[in-house]
Scaffold this motif. Structure first.
Motif, PDB file in Angstrom:
ATOM      1  N   THR A  74       0.828  -1.213   0.000  1.00  0.00           N
ATOM      2  CA  THR A  74       0.000   0.000   0.000  1.00  0.00           C
ATOM      3  C   THR A  74       0.861   1.262   0.000  1.00  0.00           C
ATOM      4  N   MET A  75       1.880   1.285   0.865  1.00  0.00           N
ATOM      5  CA  MET A  75       2.728   2.469   0.967  1.00  0.00           C
ATOM      6  C   MET A  75       3.526   2.687  -0.322  1.00  0.00           C
ATOM      7  N   ALA A  76       4.057   1.600  -0.909  1.00  0.00           N
ATOM      8  CA  ALA A  76       4.820   1.721  -2.155  1.00  0.00           C
ATOM      9  C   ALA A  76       3.937   2.221  -3.296  1.00  0.00           C
ATOM     10  N   ALA A  77       2.696   1.729  -3.340  1.00  0.00           N
ATOM     11  CA  ALA A  77       1.786   2.193  -4.387  1.00  0.00           C
ATOM     12  C   ALA A  77       1.474   3.678  -4.221  1.00  0.00           C
ATOM     13  N   GLU A  78       1.297   4.121  -2.973  1.00  0.00           N
ATOM     14  CA  GLU A  78       1.038   5.542  -2.734  1.00  0.00           C
ATOM     15  C   GLU A  78       2.223   6.404  -3.164  1.00  0.00           C
ATOM     16  N   LEU A  79       3.438   5.876  -3.028  1.00  0.00           N
ATOM     17  CA  LEU A  79       4.641   6.644  -3.372  1.00  0.00           C
ATOM     18  C   LEU A  79       5.063   6.456  -4.825  1.00  0.00           C
ATOM     19  N   GLY A  80       4.322   5.630  -5.573  1.00  0.00           N
ATOM     20  CA  GLY A  80       4.659   5.411  -6.974  1.00  0.00           C
ATOM     21  C   GLY A  80       5.837   4.491  -7.188  1.00  0.00           C
ATOM     22  N   LEU A  81       6.101   3.591  -6.216  1.00  0.00           N
ATOM     23  CA  LEU A  81       7.206   2.643  -6.336  1.00  0.00           C
ATOM     24  C   LEU A  81       6.671   1.277  -6.740  1.00  0.00           C
ATOM     25  N   ASN A  82       7.565   0.292  -6.842  1.00  0.00           N
ATOM     26  CA  ASN A  82       7.192  -1.058  -7.254  1.00  0.00           C
ATOM     27  C   ASN A  82       6.517  -1.767  -6.094  1.00  0.00           C
TER      28      ASN A  82
END
Length: 522
Positions: free
Chosen positions: A351-359
Motif C-alpha cells: 500500500t505504501m509503495a503504491a502511494e509513493l509510486g514505487l514497485n
C-alpha cells in the motif's frame, strides 16, 4: 625325309601368312560395319536429345512466363497497397496541418491577450509602487510619533523585542533538545532490549512461558494413565521421539507440552491427539505416529507457505523460501505470530509503495520475507536481518528485496527506496495496540489519565487520545482561549505530561480552537 619336313614347314608358313591376311581383311570389314552402326546410333541419340531439349526448353519458357506473371501480379498488389498507405498518410498530414494552423491561430490570440494583460499589470504595479511610497511616508510619521510617546527609538524598541523573543526561543529550544535526548535514550534502550530478546529467542536458551508451552486438552483424566504407560514408558518414548517435555500433573483434563521449538511442540500435540483417538498407546505405536506426523507437518509447512504466497500474489519464490515462510506459522515474535506479522507488513508495504509510486510487488515481497532469518533452522551468530538477507541472496532474490531485508533494523546501509518502507511498516505492525504483549488494563488506564490531565486545564472543553496514545487532540473554548493562549496551552500540557506521566516514545499535543458564528433565518 628332310625335304618332306621342309615342304611341310614352308606350307605351314604360307598357310599362316594367308590366314593373317584373310583375318585382317575380315577385321577391317567388321570394324567398318561397327563404325557405321555406331554412327547411325549416335545420329539417333543426337536426334532424340534435340527433341528432348526442345521439349524442356518449351517447358522452361512456360514456367518462366508463369513466374513472371505471378511476380508481376504480386508487385502490382504491393504497389497498390503502398500507394494506398501513401494516400492515407497524405490525408493525415493534411489534417494535422489544419489542426496545427488552428492551434497557431489560438497561440497568436493568446499572445495578444498576454501582451494586453502585461500592459495592465505594469500599470497596476506602477500604481502599487506609488501607494507603497505613500505608505512608507505614513509609516515613518507613525514611528516618529511612537518614539515621542514611548521615549524610545525604533532601534531600542527592536532590541528589547529581540531580547524577549530570544529568551522565549531559548526556553522552547531547551524543551526541544530535552525531547530529542529523551527520545534518543528511549530508542537506544528499546533497540538494546529488542536485540537481547531476539538473541534469546534465536538461541533458545530461555523463553517466556507463552513461547514454550502448549496445552493438550483431554476429555477425562482416565486417559492420562494410558498416556503415561507402565512405569512411564509411553511418556519417555514420546519425549524421545519428539524432543519435548510432557508434563502430566494435577491440572484437570489437560497435559502440558513444553519445548523451545514450536514445530516440535505441534508434532507432539498432533501425535498425542492421534494416539488418544486410536486408543493404542505403546512405544512402537508412538514412534510410528510421530514419524507420520513429522511428515504431515513438513507437508503442512510447505502448503502454508504456498498458500500464503498465492494469497499475497507473490510468484517465483524458491521452494526453500516457501518452506521458511510456512515455518513462520509456528513461530512468534514478542508474542505476535510471525506469519501474521509478515503478511501484515507485506500488505502495508504494498500500500505504501503504491502511494509513493514505487514497485508495489517488490515491496510486498520484501515485507513478507523481512523476518525470514528468524525461522532459519540452523543456529547462526548473525542478526536475523543480515541472515535473512544472505538467504535471499542465496536464492536469487532481487537486490532491492535483499537490501530491504538486511536494512530493516539498520544492520546494513539502505540503498533503495523500498528499504525504509519495510522498516516503517515493520514498526507499524509491531507497535500497534494489541499486536504484541501489553497489559490492556494498564494501556486503557494510561489513555484515561492522559485525557484527564488535559481536561484539568482552564478553557479545555474536550480531549481525545488518538493513535494509541501518541497524539492528544485538545478542543478549547474559542471565546475564552485566544490563538496565543492556544499555543501556550499546548506547551503547558506537554510539560505537565513530561513531569507526571511515564509513556513510550513521544506524544503530540494538538490544540484546536474553532470559532463558530451561528444565526437563524426566520
Amino acid at each position: 625325309m628332310e625335304q618332306y619336313i621342309l615342304v611341310v614347314i614352308i606350307t605351314a608358313v604360307i598357310a599362316g601368312g594367308l590366314g593373317v591376311f584373310v583375318g585382317r581383311i575380315l577385321l577391317k570389314k567388321f570394324n567398318k560395319k561397327s563404325e557405321r552402326e555406331a554412327r547411325e546410333k549416335a545420329k539417333m541419340i543426337l536426334k532424340e536429345a534435340e527433341i528432348n531439349a526442345e521439349s524442356i526448353k518449351k517447358d522452361r519458357i512456360l514456367e518462366a512466363k508463369e513466374k513472371y506473371f505471378k511476380l508481376k501480379t504480386e508487385y502490382e498488389e504491393e504497389l497498390n497497397k503502398k500507394k494506398n498507405i501513401i494516400i492515407t498518410n497524405e490525408n493525415k498530414l493534411k489534417q494535422r496541418e489544419q489542426v496545427i494552423s488552428k492551434q497557431m491561430e489560438q497561440v497568436k490570440r493568446q499572445e495578444a491577450e498576454l501582451e494586453s494583460m502585461k500592459e495592465n499589470l505594469s500599470a497596476q504595479l506602477h500604481s502599487l509602487q506609488v501607494k507603497k511610497d505613500e505608505l512608507d511616508k505614513v509609516t515613518k510619521l507613525k514611528i516618529a510619533e511612537l518614539e515621542k510617546i514611548s521615549n524610545l527609538t525604533a532601534d531600542e524598541a527592536r532590541d528589547q523585542l529581540v531580547e524577549t523573543l530570544k529568551d522565549e526561543a531559548q526556553t522552547k529550544a531547551s524543551s526541544h533538545i530535552k525531547d530529542i535526548l529523551d527520545e534518543a535514550k528511549l530508542t537506544a534502550t528499546k533497540q538494546a532490549k529488542k536485540v537481547v530478546l531476539d538473541t534469546i529467542q534465536r538461541t533458545a536458551t530461555e523463553h517466556a512461558i507463552e513461547n514454550c508451552v502448549s496445552v493438550f486438552n483431554i476429555e477425562s483424566d482416565d486417559i492420562k494413565g494410558k498416556i503415561i504407560g507402565r512405569e512411564g514408558r509411553n511418556i519417555r518414548a514420546l519425549e524421545a521421539a519428539t524432543g519435548v517435555e510432557i508434563v502430566v500433573d494435577d491440572t484437570p483434563e489437560a497435559i502440558i507440552i513444553s519445548g523451545f521449538d514450536p514445530v516440535r511442540r505441534e508434532i507432539a500435540r498432533l501425535s498425542l491427539h492421534r494416539l488418544v483417538q486410536d486408543g493404542r498407546i505403546h512405544p512402537a505405536r508412538i514412534e510410528e505416529i510421530v514419524a507420520k506426523t513429522e511428515k504431515n507437518i513438513e507437508e503442512e509447512i510447505i502448503e502454508i507457505g504456498e498458500r500464503t504466497a498465492i494469497d499475497l500474489g507473490i510468484h517465483g519464490l524458491h521452494p526453500e523460501l516457501i518452506r521458511l515462510v510456512g515455518r513462520m506459522r509456528f513461530r512468534s515474535s514478542y508474542g505476535q505470530n510471525l506469519l501474521q506479522h509478515s503478511r501484515e507488513v507485506a500488505k502495508l508495504c504494498a500500500t505504501m509503495a503504491a502511494e509513493l509510486g514505487l514497485n508495489a510487488k517488490l515491496a510486498k515481497r520484501a515485507g513478507l520475507l523481512h523476518d525470514i532469518g528468524k525461522v532459519y533452522p540452523e543456529e547462526a551468530e548473525l542478526p536475523h536481518a543480515v541472515l535473512g538477507m544472505e538467504l535471499a541472496k542465496k536464492y536469487k532474490e532481487h537486490p532491492e528485496v535483499c537490501n530491504a531485508i538486511g536494512a530493516h533494523h539498520d544492520e546494513v546501509e539502505m540503498t533503495s527506496m523500498i528499504s525504509p518502507i519495510v522498516q516503517a511498516c515493520d514498526a507499524v505492525s509491531g507497535s500497534r495496540p494489541g499486536a504484541r504483549r501489553e497489559i490492556m488494563d494498564s494501556y486503557i488506564k494510561r489513555l484515561h489519565e492522559l485525557e484527564n490531565m488535559a481536561l484539568s486545564f482552564d478553557g479545555v472543553n474536550k480531549c481525545y487520545a488518538m493513535q494509541a496514545g501518541r497524539e492528544l487532540r485538545v478542543m478549547v473554548d474559542a471565546e475564552n482561549v485566544t490563538d496565543e493562549r492556544a499555543g501556550q496551552l499546548s506547551f503547558d500540557i506537554s510539560q505537565k505530561i513530561e513531569k507526571e506521566m511515564q509513556y513510550p516514545g513521544q506524544i503530540k499535543i494538538t490544540v484546536i480552537r474553532e470559532m463558530r458564528a451561528v444565526n437563524y433565518a426566520k
